[in-house]
Design a protein around this motif. Structure first.
Motif, PDB file in Angstrom:
ATOM      1  N   VAL A 120     -10.995   0.375  19.051  1.00  0.00           N
ATOM      2  CA  VAL A 120     -11.424   0.680  17.682  1.00  0.00           C
ATOM      3  C   VAL A 120     -10.189   0.884  16.805  1.00  0.00           C
ATOM      4  CG1 VAL A 120     -12.749   2.231  16.209  1.00  0.00           C
ATOM      5  CG2 VAL A 120     -13.552   1.723  18.534  1.00  0.00           C
ATOM      6  N   PHE A 121     -10.183   0.232  15.635  1.00  0.00           N
ATOM      7  CA  PHE A 121      -9.084   0.352  14.673  1.00  0.00           C
ATOM      8  C   PHE A 121      -9.668   0.738  13.316  1.00  0.00           C
ATOM      9  CE2 PHE A 121      -7.821  -2.683  17.904  1.00  0.00           C
ATOM     10  CZ  PHE A 121      -6.529  -2.297  18.225  1.00  0.00           C
ATOM     11  N   HIS A 122      -9.191   1.848  12.780  1.00  0.00           N
ATOM     12  CA  HIS A 122      -9.551   2.271  11.425  1.00  0.00           C
ATOM     13  C   HIS A 122      -8.501   1.694  10.489  1.00  0.00           C
ATOM     14  CE1 HIS A 122     -12.676   5.144  12.679  1.00  0.00           C
ATOM     15  NE2 HIS A 122     -11.904   5.310  13.754  1.00  0.00           N
ATOM     16  N   ALA A 123      -8.925   0.762   9.654  1.00  0.00           N
ATOM     17  CA  ALA A 123      -7.980  -0.004   8.846  1.00  0.00           C
ATOM     18  C   ALA A 123      -8.358   0.052   7.372  1.00  0.00           C
ATOM     19  CB  ALA A 123      -7.939  -1.456   9.346  1.00  0.00           C
ATOM     20  N   HIS A 124      -7.657  -0.753   6.582  1.00  0.00           N
ATOM     21  CA  HIS A 124      -7.802  -0.746   5.132  1.00  0.00           C
ATOM     22  C   HIS A 124      -8.017  -2.169   4.652  1.00  0.00           C
ATOM     23  CE1 HIS A 124      -5.545   2.812   6.385  1.00  0.00           C
ATOM     24  NE2 HIS A 124      -6.100   3.433   5.360  1.00  0.00           N
ATOM     25  N   ARG A 125      -9.136  -2.366   3.984  1.00  0.00           N
ATOM     26  CA  ARG A 125      -9.559  -3.690   3.558  1.00  0.00           C
ATOM     27  C   ARG A 125      -8.483  -4.414   2.757  1.00  0.00           C
ATOM     28  NH1 ARG A 125     -13.844  -2.094   1.665  1.00  0.00           N
ATOM     29  NH2 ARG A 125     -15.414  -2.899   3.108  1.00  0.00           N
ATOM     30  N   LEU A 126      -7.821  -3.716   1.851  1.00  0.00           N
ATOM     31  CA  LEU A 126      -6.832  -4.349   0.982  1.00  0.00           C
ATOM     32  C   LEU A 126      -5.660  -4.898   1.797  1.00  0.00           C
ATOM     33  CD1 LEU A 126      -5.623  -5.046  -1.758  1.00  0.00           C
ATOM     34  CD2 LEU A 126      -4.670  -2.724  -1.854  1.00  0.00           C
ATOM     35  N   LEU A 127      -5.155  -4.099   2.744  1.00  0.00           N
ATOM     36  CA  LEU A 127      -3.995  -4.532   3.516  1.00  0.00           C
ATOM     37  C   LEU A 127      -4.324  -5.727   4.402  1.00  0.00           C
ATOM     38  CD1 LEU A 127      -2.488  -1.079   4.491  1.00  0.00           C
ATOM     39  CD2 LEU A 127      -1.613  -2.702   2.840  1.00  0.00           C
ATOM     40  N   LEU A 128      -5.487  -5.721   5.041  1.00  0.00           N
ATOM     41  CA  LEU A 128      -5.859  -6.862   5.872  1.00  0.00           C
ATOM     42  C   LEU A 128      -6.063  -8.114   5.026  1.00  0.00           C
ATOM     43  CD1 LEU A 128      -8.405  -5.221   8.362  1.00  0.00           C
ATOM     44  CD2 LEU A 128      -5.928  -5.442   8.563  1.00  0.00           C
ATOM     45  N   GLY A 129      -6.673  -7.944   3.870  1.00  0.00           N
ATOM     46  CA  GLY A 129      -6.940  -9.089   3.002  1.00  0.00           C
ATOM     47  C   GLY A 129      -5.691  -9.684   2.384  1.00  0.00           C
ATOM     48  N   LEU A 130      -4.648  -8.873   2.226  1.00  0.00           N
ATOM     49  CA  LEU A 130      -3.397  -9.416   1.671  1.00  0.00           C
ATOM     50  C   LEU A 130      -2.808 -10.505   2.554  1.00  0.00           C
ATOM     51  CD1 LEU A 130      -1.525  -6.235   0.361  1.00  0.00           C
ATOM     52  CD2 LEU A 130      -2.380  -8.128  -1.002  1.00  0.00           C
ATOM     53  N   LEU A 182       8.822   3.592   2.932  1.00  0.00           N
ATOM     54  CA  LEU A 182       7.497   3.024   2.685  1.00  0.00           C
ATOM     55  C   LEU A 182       6.885   2.477   3.968  1.00  0.00           C
ATOM     56  CD1 LEU A 182       5.247   2.090   0.788  1.00  0.00           C
ATOM     57  CD2 LEU A 182       6.592   0.031   0.319  1.00  0.00           C
ATOM     58  N   LEU A 183       7.704   1.781   4.780  1.00  0.00           N
ATOM     59  CA  LEU A 183       7.193   1.242   6.034  1.00  0.00           C
ATOM     60  C   LEU A 183       6.747   2.360   6.974  1.00  0.00           C
ATOM     61  CD1 LEU A 183       9.717  -1.660   6.793  1.00  0.00           C
ATOM     62  CD2 LEU A 183       7.349  -1.863   6.035  1.00  0.00           C
ATOM     63  N   GLN A 184       7.512   3.440   7.013  1.00  0.00           N
ATOM     64  CA  GLN A 184       7.131   4.565   7.864  1.00  0.00           C
ATOM     65  C   GLN A 184       5.795   5.159   7.431  1.00  0.00           C
ATOM     66  OE1 GLN A 184      10.447   7.259   7.726  1.00  0.00           O
ATOM     67  NE2 GLN A 184      11.842   5.808   8.746  1.00  0.00           N
ATOM     68  N   ARG A 185       5.586   5.244   6.116  1.00  0.00           N
ATOM     69  CA  ARG A 185       4.326   5.796   5.612  1.00  0.00           C
ATOM     70  C   ARG A 185       3.156   4.866   5.916  1.00  0.00           C
ATOM     71  NH1 ARG A 185       6.428   8.162  -0.255  1.00  0.00           N
ATOM     72  NH2 ARG A 185       7.596   9.927   0.629  1.00  0.00           N
ATOM     73  N   LEU A 186       3.410   3.548   5.876  1.00  0.00           N
ATOM     74  CA  LEU A 186       2.351   2.612   6.218  1.00  0.00           C
ATOM     75  C   LEU A 186       2.000   2.704   7.696  1.00  0.00           C
ATOM     76  CD1 LEU A 186       3.452  -0.500   4.112  1.00  0.00           C
ATOM     77  CD2 LEU A 186       1.454   0.950   3.729  1.00  0.00           C
ATOM     78  N   GLN A 187       3.007   2.914   8.541  1.00  0.00           N
ATOM     79  CA  GLN A 187       2.731   3.105   9.960  1.00  0.00           C
ATOM     80  C   GLN A 187       1.870   4.343  10.187  1.00  0.00           C
ATOM     81  OE1 GLN A 187       6.081   2.566  12.737  1.00  0.00           O
ATOM     82  NE2 GLN A 187       7.251   1.741  11.030  1.00  0.00           N
ATOM     83  N   GLU A 188       2.202   5.412   9.482  1.00  0.00           N
ATOM     84  CA  GLU A 188       1.396   6.630   9.595  1.00  0.00           C
ATOM     85  C   GLU A 188      -0.023   6.386   9.098  1.00  0.00           C
ATOM     86  OE1 GLU A 188       2.005   9.629  10.912  1.00  0.00           O
ATOM     87  OE2 GLU A 188       3.816   8.685  11.732  1.00  0.00           O
ATOM     88  N   LEU A 189      -0.143   5.580   8.038  1.00  0.00           N
ATOM     89  CA  LEU A 189      -1.462   5.270   7.486  1.00  0.00           C
ATOM     90  C   LEU A 189      -2.320   4.573   8.527  1.00  0.00           C
ATOM     91  CD1 LEU A 189      -2.867   5.496   4.656  1.00  0.00           C
ATOM     92  CD2 LEU A 189      -2.191   3.110   4.291  1.00  0.00           C
ATOM     93  N   LEU A 190      -1.724   3.650   9.275  1.00  0.00           N
ATOM     94  CA  LEU A 190      -2.461   2.946  10.314  1.00  0.00           C
ATOM     95  C   LEU A 190      -2.737   3.864  11.498  1.00  0.00           C
ATOM     96  CD1 LEU A 190      -3.595   0.355  11.622  1.00  0.00           C
ATOM     97  CD2 LEU A 190      -1.264  -0.148  12.404  1.00  0.00           C
ATOM     98  N   ARG A 191      -1.739   4.646  11.913  1.00  0.00           N
ATOM     99  CA  ARG A 191      -1.878   5.478  13.099  1.00  0.00           C
ATOM    100  C   ARG A 191      -2.941   6.564  12.908  1.00  0.00           C
ATOM    101  NH1 ARG A 191       3.050   5.457  14.617  1.00  0.00           N
ATOM    102  NH2 ARG A 191       3.757   6.949  13.052  1.00  0.00           N
ATOM    103  N   GLN A 192      -2.950   7.178  11.747  1.00  0.00           N
ATOM    104  CA  GLN A 192      -3.873   8.293  11.513  1.00  0.00           C
ATOM    105  C   GLN A 192      -5.191   7.849  10.899  1.00  0.00           C
ATOM    106  OE1 GLN A 192      -1.764  11.204   9.196  1.00  0.00           O
ATOM    107  NE2 GLN A 192      -0.087  11.398  10.689  1.00  0.00           N
ATOM    108  N   GLY A 193      -5.241   6.632  10.366  1.00  0.00           N
ATOM    109  CA  GLY A 193      -6.478   6.138   9.770  1.00  0.00           C
ATOM    110  C   GLY A 193      -6.838   6.813   8.468  1.00  0.00           C
ATOM    111  N   ASN A 194      -5.869   7.401   7.770  1.00  0.00           N
ATOM    112  CA  ASN A 194      -6.152   8.096   6.517  1.00  0.00           C
ATOM    113  C   ASN A 194      -6.704   7.125   5.474  1.00  0.00           C
ATOM    114  OD1 ASN A 194      -5.152  10.402   7.663  1.00  0.00           O
ATOM    115  ND2 ASN A 194      -3.117  10.218   6.742  1.00  0.00           N
TER     116      ASN A 194
END
Length: 480
Positions: A81-91, A51-63
């Motif tokens: 510039v960072f393409h991020a995800h509102r839910l993860l930052l808000g957690l 799961l952690l590896q997939r989250l790293q990929e999520l951040l790296r690729q900005g999917n």
């Protein structure tokens, strides 16, 4: 074995490291409340690393990113510039949750050092881990504080305290940062390191960055570790020459020197050659007179007319041979060791030729005095059984004789434990005995001397410095 699909509840997602909606975990049926297989215990299947590896990929690729952070270094045109995800930052951050509630792109102004480590900061929000370097500690702690990421704030503060203990951290800079942020635990850790390693710090570039407030915290302390009081005076004089503080600050600092701890011949040289005393001599004239009077008479006679119980008459942790001796114990987990050394009876010039001999016994596994018989009887009576906590190292310091020369004086013993950092031997721990005690009750209580890489050892050796400080007894004063 049967596997059952269990959707992740919202409260479970909030506890995870970067969990997001739509996640599900597979738990074996044996782990559920109803045990259909008859197993008495459940079986855990752990795919957290995947799961952690997939989250790293999520951040790296900005999917599937839904927010864009543009981080600008203050005073420059540099933007990351960072393409991020509102839910993860808000957690992790209430500030991010509010900031991103109604916009998908924000510009964040950060100091240059903060902008340089912002990628590590964001990665922590996704993966719950990062690698910290010394120079990155303050900017990461500042980011964690600004955005309210309390877990990272605590983690970086723990890192800073741990590296101070090992002598690797920039103690002066971290002290001033701790004061500015109100981190009292970090401030105290920095102050303790600076007190125990003042000789090393005073000879480094850090000394010039010491603020008047920090200097005022250090100078009154009796646990300062340095060669002698003269070294402290020279360090203070160098600081005064660079800092050029107001006269009131300089005079207050000069009055913190313990002049009775400096031999008369050196006091004469200071009065003749010191630029600081030439400029501020009248402010300390009474202290210099007090020092000369102290050295001219015996302490017992002096104490009949003047109070000798102030800090001016208490030695600090001096490394000079008159006050103690270094002791290197190779392979300290193996055998009992002993040594002896001499110290000056007292700091007064009247006592400069008198010596006290001290015997020291070290044992890696020794019973305390209360459980240790003096002799075994003829019948071979068995020794008392040792309790588990009695197996830790022991250190006993005793005078070789109890002559009358020490009348009116008690002796406080201090043991410094060294560690090597960047080629320097620094003090990592200090243990003090009560004046009437022969044994340090908490000496190396938590040390693991069996490990070759133990934090208490330097190249498999225990580096100690034994210090004995005379403390004058209060006496009945006669009329002047």
């Amino acid at each position: 074995m049967h596997l059952q699909l269990v959707p992740l509840q919202p409260q479970q997602a909030a506890r995870g490291l970067g969990a997001f909606s739509g996640c599900a975990v597979f738990l074996p049926a044996a782990a559920q409340k109803t045990d259909v297989g008859g197993e008495s215990t459940g079986t855990s299947i752990n795919h957290s690393q995947t799961l952690l590896q997939r989250l790293q990929e999520l951040l790296r690729q900005g999917n599937a990113s839904d927010v864009v952070l543009r981080v600008q270094a203050a005073g420059t045109d540099e933007v990351r510039v960072f393409h991020a995800h509102r839910l993860l930052l808000g957690l992790h951050s209430e500030l991010f949750r509010e900031l991103l509630s109604n916009q998908s792109e924000v510009v964040l102004q950060e100091p240059r050092d903060g902008a340089a480590v912002f990628d590590k900061f964001i990665r922590y929000l996704y993966c719950g881990e990062l690698i910290v370097l010394l120079a990155q500690a303050i900017p990461l702690h500042r980011l964690a504080t600004k955005y309210g990421v309390s877990s990272l704030q605590r983690g970086v503060a723990d890192y800073m305290r741990a590296h101070l203990a090992g002598g690797a951290g920039p103690a002066v800079g971290w002290y001033h940062y701790a004061v500015s942020t109100g981190d009292e635990a970090l401030r105290q850790s920095c102050l303790q390191f600076l007190a125990w390693n003042l000789s090393a710090v005073a000879g480094s570039a850090e000394w010039g960055a010491v603020s008047p407030e920090l200097l005022a915290q250090l100078l009154p302390r009796s646990d300062l570790v340095l060669q002698d009081e003269l070294e402290l005076f020279h360090a203070l004089e160098a600081w005064l020459g660079r800092a050029r503080p107001p006269p009131a600050v300089a005079e207050r600092a000069l009055r913190s020197i313990r002049y009775p701890m400096i031999p008369p011949a050196q006091l004469f040289q200071l009065q003749a050659r010191s630029a600081a005393l030439a400029r501020h001599g009248p402010a300390v004239a009474d202290l210099l007179l007090q020092a000369y009077q102290f050295h001219a008479a015996s302490p017992l006679h002096y104490a009949k007319f003047f109070d000798v119980n102030g800090s001016s008459f208490l030695p600090r942790n001096y490394l000079a041979p008159a006050w103690g001796a270094p002791w290197v114990i190779n392979n300290p987990a193996r055998d009992d060791r002993s040594t002896s050394f001499q110290t000056q009876l007292g700091p007064s010039g009247h006592d400069s030729g008198r010596r006290v001999t001290w015997n020291v016994l070290f044992s890696p596994r020794w019973l305390p005095v209360s459980l240790r018989p003096v002799y075994a009887d003829a019948a071979g009576t068995a020794l008392p059984l040792a309790r588990p906590e009695d197996g830790r190292p022991r250190l006993v310091v005793t005078p070789a004789s109890s002559g009358g020369d020490a009348a009116g004086v008690s002796f406080q013993k201090t043991v410094l434990v060294g560690t090597r950092q960047h080629g320097r031997l620094l003090v990592r721990h200090a243990y003090s005995f009560h004046q009437s005690s022969e044994e340090a009750g908490d000496f190396l209580a938590h040390a693991d001397l069996q490990r070759r890489n133990s934090e208490y050892l330097v190249e498999n050796a225990l580096h100690l410095h034994l210090i004995v400080k005379p403390v004058y007894h209060p006496l009945i004063r006669t009329p002047k």
